[in-house]
Design a protein around this motif. Structure first.
Motif, PDB file in Angstrom:
ATOM      1  N   ARG A 108      45.030  40.758  54.454  1.00 32.84           N
ATOM      2  CA  ARG A 108      45.475  41.205  53.111  1.00 32.84           C
ATOM      3  C   ARG A 108      46.282  40.052  52.524  1.00 32.84           C
ATOM      4  O   ARG A 108      47.508  40.032  52.585  1.00 32.84           O
ATOM      5  CB  ARG A 108      46.355  42.454  53.224  1.00 32.84           C
ATOM      6  N   GLU A 202      46.978  47.533  44.588  1.00 34.50           N
ATOM      7  CA  GLU A 202      45.527  47.257  44.680  1.00 34.50           C
ATOM      8  C   GLU A 202      45.253  45.845  45.196  1.00 34.50           C
ATOM      9  O   GLU A 202      44.255  45.599  45.865  1.00 34.50           O
ATOM     10  CB  GLU A 202      44.854  47.388  43.303  1.00 34.50           C
ATOM     11  N   ARG A 203      46.162  44.918  44.867  1.00 33.80           N
ATOM     12  CA  ARG A 203      45.949  43.520  45.261  1.00 33.80           C
ATOM     13  C   ARG A 203      46.071  43.313  46.767  1.00 33.80           C
ATOM     14  O   ARG A 203      45.707  42.257  47.281  1.00 33.80           O
ATOM     15  CB  ARG A 203      46.954  42.604  44.543  1.00 33.80           C
ATOM     16  N   LEU A 205      44.318  44.541  48.871  1.00 34.60           N
ATOM     17  CA  LEU A 205      42.973  44.779  49.418  1.00 34.60           C
ATOM     18  C   LEU A 205      42.767  44.006  50.724  1.00 34.60           C
ATOM     19  O   LEU A 205      43.094  42.825  50.802  1.00 34.60           O
ATOM     20  CB  LEU A 205      41.931  44.309  48.393  1.00 34.60           C
ATOM     21  N   VAL A 207      40.529  42.094  53.233  1.00 40.36           N
ATOM     22  CA  VAL A 207      39.250  41.373  53.253  1.00 40.36           C
ATOM     23  C   VAL A 207      38.489  41.784  54.510  1.00 40.36           C
ATOM     24  O   VAL A 207      38.907  41.493  55.628  1.00 40.36           O
ATOM     25  CB  VAL A 207      39.471  39.846  53.238  1.00 40.36           C
ATOM     26  N   ALA A 211      32.138  40.363  49.899  1.00 41.59           N
ATOM     27  CA  ALA A 211      32.462  40.855  48.554  1.00 41.59           C
ATOM     28  C   ALA A 211      33.981  40.994  48.385  1.00 41.59           C
ATOM     29  O   ALA A 211      34.526  40.668  47.324  1.00 41.59           O
ATOM     30  CB  ALA A 211      31.775  42.200  48.305  1.00 41.59           C
ATOM     31  N   ASP A 212      34.673  41.449  49.431  1.00 41.82           N
ATOM     32  CA  ASP A 212      36.143  41.559  49.371  1.00 41.82           C
ATOM     33  C   ASP A 212      36.756  40.174  49.191  1.00 41.82           C
ATOM     34  O   ASP A 212      37.697  39.987  48.410  1.00 41.82           O
ATOM     35  CB  ASP A 212      36.709  42.152  50.675  1.00 41.82           C
ATOM     36  N   GLU A 214      35.457  37.593  47.815  1.00 42.00           N
ATOM     37  CA  GLU A 214      35.235  37.115  46.447  1.00 42.00           C
ATOM     38  C   GLU A 214      36.185  37.795  45.458  1.00 42.00           C
ATOM     39  O   GLU A 214      36.693  37.164  44.541  1.00 42.00           O
ATOM     40  CB  GLU A 214      33.765  37.319  46.059  1.00 42.00           C
ATOM     41  N   ARG A 215      36.443  39.091  45.677  1.00 42.56           N
ATOM     42  CA  ARG A 215      37.396  39.794  44.793  1.00 42.56           C
ATOM     43  C   ARG A 215      38.781  39.195  44.901  1.00 42.56           C
ATOM     44  O   ARG A 215      39.438  38.926  43.897  1.00 42.56           O
ATOM     45  CB  ARG A 215      37.477  41.289  45.165  1.00 42.56           C
ATOM     46  N   VAL A 216      39.232  38.987  46.137  1.00 41.10           N
ATOM     47  CA  VAL A 216      40.574  38.429  46.340  1.00 41.10           C
ATOM     48  C   VAL A 216      40.643  37.016  45.759  1.00 41.10           C
ATOM     49  O   VAL A 216      41.632  36.647  45.106  1.00 41.10           O
ATOM     50  CB  VAL A 216      40.964  38.469  47.836  1.00 41.10           C
ATOM     51  N   ALA A 218      39.088  35.901  43.243  1.00 41.77           N
ATOM     52  CA  ALA A 218      39.154  36.005  41.781  1.00 41.77           C
ATOM     53  C   ALA A 218      40.571  36.371  41.300  1.00 41.77           C
ATOM     54  O   ALA A 218      40.935  36.093  40.166  1.00 41.77           O
ATOM     55  CB  ALA A 218      38.149  37.050  41.295  1.00 41.77           C
ATOM     56  N   TRP A 219      41.346  37.003  42.169  1.00 42.17           N
ATOM     57  CA  TRP A 219      42.724  37.402  41.812  1.00 42.17           C
ATOM     58  C   TRP A 219      43.759  36.324  42.097  1.00 42.17           C
ATOM     59  O   TRP A 219      44.927  36.488  41.801  1.00 42.17           O
ATOM     60  CB  TRP A 219      43.132  38.649  42.605  1.00 42.17           C
TER      61      TRP A 219
END
Ligand code: CTP
Ligand code: MG
Length: 220
Positions: A108, A202-203, A205, A207, A211-212, A214-216, A218-219
């Protein structure tokens, strides 16, 4: 009264399926581990950090801590076969005089400073432990294989994250008694400790998959 962080990064990252442990997969410019390490190191609530690395990755973990100037890192130890074993290895490096221990998943990476503050505040209120949590969006059912056993009451459920904070002797006692569990709070609950739920983020998240990651990313 010092607060220590144990950063568990010793998992294999099998579901991510890269050629290296998850903590050393690239996130932005650096290995993933750099992000949670930098944030714990920068936290005004944390005095010292113990990193728990996968076998044979202790040296790269220490070099990474030096590279990013994480000056609160006092030890890097080898993790165990399960998360609980890795937590135990990290907690064993925390000195007796520590007042509180926060255990955090390296998986995380984006630890908000406010969440750390909420955890520490709850310990100050007299709780044995505190965990960040989010409401559950889906309906959750207990199942046996592919058959539904029962539907749980959603208002009574909370999804929990890390960092999870504990009064140091309480966590040590829970780990000494423990078998295995997917989080530290459940060990403390089992030994009768009172654990407070504080708002998560939410941040935070975790991994698990590409896909996780890539989301992280992007943040960042
Ligand atoms: N962890 C650990 N030691 C283990 C297993 C897990 O320190 N033996 C850590 C991971 O490094 C991660 C956190 O516990 O920061 C949560 O675990 P998880 O997300 O399951 O990571 P992995 O076990 O690495 O992934 P996978 O289950 O896909 O192999
Ligand atoms: Mg795992």
């Amino acid at each position: 009264m010092s607060t220590w962080a144990v950063l568990v990064a010793a998992g294999r990252g099998e579901r991510l399926g890269e050629d290296r442990p998850k903590a050393f997969v690239r996130l932005g410019e650096l290995p993933l581990l750099a992000e949670p390490l930098r944030r714990l190191d920068a936290s005004g609530w944390i005095d010292a950090v113990v990193v728990v690395a996968p076998p044979e990755w202790e040296e790269p973990a220490i070099l990474l801590a030096e590279e990013i100037g994480a000056s609160k890192v006092t030890a890097c130890v080898t993790g165990g076969a399960t998360r609980t074993d890795s937590v135990r290895a990290g907690v064993d490096e925390v000195p007796e005089e520590a007042a509180a221990i926060l255990v955090h998943d390296a998986a995380r990476p984006l630890v908000p400073e406010e969440v750390i503050g909420r955890i520490v505040a709850a310990l100050g209120e007299g709780f044995d432990g505190a965990v960040p949590s989010l409401p559950v969006a889906d309906t959750i059912k207990r199942v046996d294989g592919d058959v539904v056993v029962e539907t749980l009451v959603r208002d009574e459920l909370a999804a929990v994250q890390t960092p999870q904070g504990f009064v140091a002797p309480v966590l040590r006692a829970a780990l000494a008694a423990a078998v295995d569990a997917s989080d530290c709070a459940s060990l403390v609950e089992r030994s009768g400790g009172r654990v407070k739920i504080v708002p998560g983020d939410e941040r935070l998240l975790k991994v698990t998959t590409r896909a996780d990651l890539e989301r992280v990313a992007a943040w960042l």
